[in-house]
Design an enzyme around this catalytic site. Structure first.
Site: not given
Ligand code: ISL
Length: 565
Positions: A21, A23, A25, A29, A98, A199, A258, A330-331
């Site tokens: 990150d 910034n 928040d 990003d 992606d 995907d 995928e 990520h899954d």
């Protein structure tokens, strides 16, 4: 013709929300990715697969896209993305976007138009059906729980969504949809990207008529995979797309599909270069080995079955086609917790042993962010810690079925996708060096001993081992091109295989367990010199009796031999 660039490449997946990150928040990003490009260059990877950063309501963390051409303000700006592409290229790193085109967000202007009236020109870009007996038109289940159909009250029809209700499926039977997809991919190529990860791309050809799942009552929900996985027109659609995307370009565009539910036979067709469809597929066999009835039904890992599955894929695509190689994304839960041993005594060796057996195979290895430092699953203690729509839906389904909150969490914890989505552990600080703010999802408490900073200069680290494996992939043609042959072992924890190219032979041997083991080799496999090990080198030369410590993994190379194929 020379081999395309990805045949000796290693690709690194960045899930931007959880990477870094810039910034404050609390959400990763593009600025964060740009800041950490040197980490990737230092690791030596060839390409960066960027999980979606497009405009999106974030119902599924960006896999619900509302504008394919713009960056979501959460992640930064379009010019930062251009900067990322340029900065990556300056370091010799290619960019793989992606692309999610089985479905859009329900907030995409195409769907907003489609739902505005039954006669809108975009209506047929999605799947609409009248109610059946006042309820859902078919008994299909959504991957994220419940029915795959949601009623649009304005027009009185249901629309299909294989995932969340905010992810309506596009109708690829309509040629305008296919042309729009090709056009948006071409626009990204114009912006300088080098390829795509597509995907659930084997879901885009549905069986005509969208037939009910047999044996499931109307109003019930069942797994309708046979009606949308590898459907009747899928090869035609992918070939058409490949032609459109590649037209006028000399440099081959990488397309990774995928493909949940892909079989080995189908994968040969999908990845046969002569058919010009995709270059490799993500198959799911090895990441289903510890699933019982479904992913929430965790069963003990059968190492023999895991090995058999991976070796079968090696053999199936040995002549025609090409494999992708992955443990994590990520899954999926974290590989070292799932297939390895994340007890601190075994963590380093098991992470490096898993890396060795995967990176020794034929195909293109993928490294998911944090895997290169051995990040582990998260010790979930309460349902409110989870963020993923899939887990949240599942927790409420378990609650409706009468499970207590603790019982529901226990069912969800092993397969929760959030295990992979906790922040990248850059440094031993409470926020992991991920953010100066408050992270959108908790940082793993083991950040005090697992981080990039602690491993960067340590030659024994998981990170250093990944660096060496990647360097070998670039340097040794036998690793990128060699044939694969299983070296049989009756012990499911002892994994051994050989790769052969011309007069070079590489032998990979690993013990995927704590107990010491011995492997007896046939004479033909012996004789190589030790090239890489993840612990004290017991034998510089490969003999017939190989004594293996717990989670021992080694690579031996023999040159100048004559090897029967
Ligand atoms: O984790 C899964 C659900 O149980 C997988 O089946 C997953 O949904 C499947 O691998 C497809 O994944 C891709 O498409 C989904 C998205 O949520 C995933 O993040 C993405 O990788 C819908 O776009």
């Amino acid at each position: 013709m020379s081999a395309p660039w990805w045949r000796d490449a290693v690709i690194y997946q960045v899930y931007p929300r959880s990477f870094a990150d810039s910034n404050g928040d609390g959400v990763g990003d593009l600025g964060g990715v740009i800041q950490h490009l040197d980490h990737l260059a230092d690791l030596g990877i060839d390409a960066l697969w960027l999980s979606p950063v497009y405009r999106s309501p974030q119902a599924d963390n960006g896999y619900d896209i509302s504008d394919y051409d713009d960056v979501d303000p959460l992640f930064g700006t379009s010019s930062q993305l251009d900067e990322l592409i340029a900065s990556a290229h300056a370091r010799g790193i290619r960019i793989i976007m992606d692309i999610v085109v089985n479905h859009t967000s329900d907030e995409h202007p195409w769907f907003v138009a489609a739902r505005s009236s039954r006669t809108d020109p975009k209506r047929d870009w999605y799947w609409w059906r009248d109610p059946r007996d006042g309820a859902e038109p078919t008994n299909w289940a959504s991957f994220f729980g419940g029915s795959a159909w949601t009623l649009d009250p304005g027009t009185g029809q249901y629309y299909l969504h294989l995932f969340d209700r905010k992810q309506p499926d596009l109708n690829w039977e309509n040629p305008e949809v296919r042309a729009a997809v090709a056009a948006l991919m071409r626009r990204w190529l114009e912006r300088g990207v080098d390829g795509f990860r597509m995907d659930v791309i084997n879901f885009v050809s549905k069986v005509p008529g969208l037939p009910d799942v047999p044996g499931v009552a109307p109003g019930g929900t069942g797994f309708a995979g046979a009606s949308f996985m590898n459907g009747p027109r899928i090869h035609e659609f992918l070939h058409e797309l490949r032609q459109a995307v590649q037209a006028g370009r000399d440099e081959p565009v990488l397309i990774v599909g995928e493909m949940p539910g892909v079989t080995m036979d189908e994968a040969v067709l999908y990845t046969d270069p002569a058919r010009a469809e995709v270059d490799m597929v993500f198959q799911f066999d090895h990441v289903a080995v510890d699933h019982g009835e479904d992913k929430w039904d965790a069963i003990d890992l059968d190492l023999g079955e895991l090995r058999r599955g991976l070796y079968d894929w090696q053999r199936a695509l040995d002549r025609t086609g090409w494999n992708s190689l992955y443990w994590s994304n990520h899954d999926q839960p974290r590989a070292v917790s799932r297939f390895g041993d994340d007890h601190p005594d075994w963590w380093r060796r098991s992470a490096t042993a898993l890396a060795t057996v995967l990176h020794g195979m034929r195909g293109t290895p993928f490294v998911y962010q944090g895997e290169e430092i051995g990040m582990t699953d998260f010790p979930w203690t309460a349902p409110h810690e989870l963020r993923d729509v899939e887990s949240i839906n599942q927790l409420s389904l378990f609650a409706s079925a009468g499970l207590s909150a603790d019982q529901a969490l226990d069912r969800v914890r092993h397969s929760a996708r959030d295990n992979a989505r906790t922040p990248m552990q850059w440094a031993p600080h409470p926020a992991g060096g991920f953010t100066d703010g408050s992270p959108w999802i908790a940082v793993n408490p083991n950040v005090d001993w697992i981080s990039v900073e602690r491993q960067r200069d340590d030659p024994e680290s998981v990170l250093a081992h990944y660096r060496r494996l990647i360097e070998l992939r670039h340097r040794l043609p036998v690793l990128s091109q060699g044939d694969f042959a299983e070296i049989p072992s009756d012990d499911p924890a002892v994994w051994a295989y050989a790769r052969t190219l011309g007069d070079s032979r590489l032998v990979v041997i690993a013990n995927l367990g704590r107990e010491p083991r011995v492997l007896e080799l046939e004479p033909r496999w012996a004789g190589g010199e030790l090239l890489l090990a993840n612990g004290p080198a017991r034998a510089e030369r490969l003999g017939r009796l190989v004594e293996l410590d717990g989670w021992d993994a080694r690579l031996y190379l023999r040159r100048g031999g004559t090897f029967a194929s």
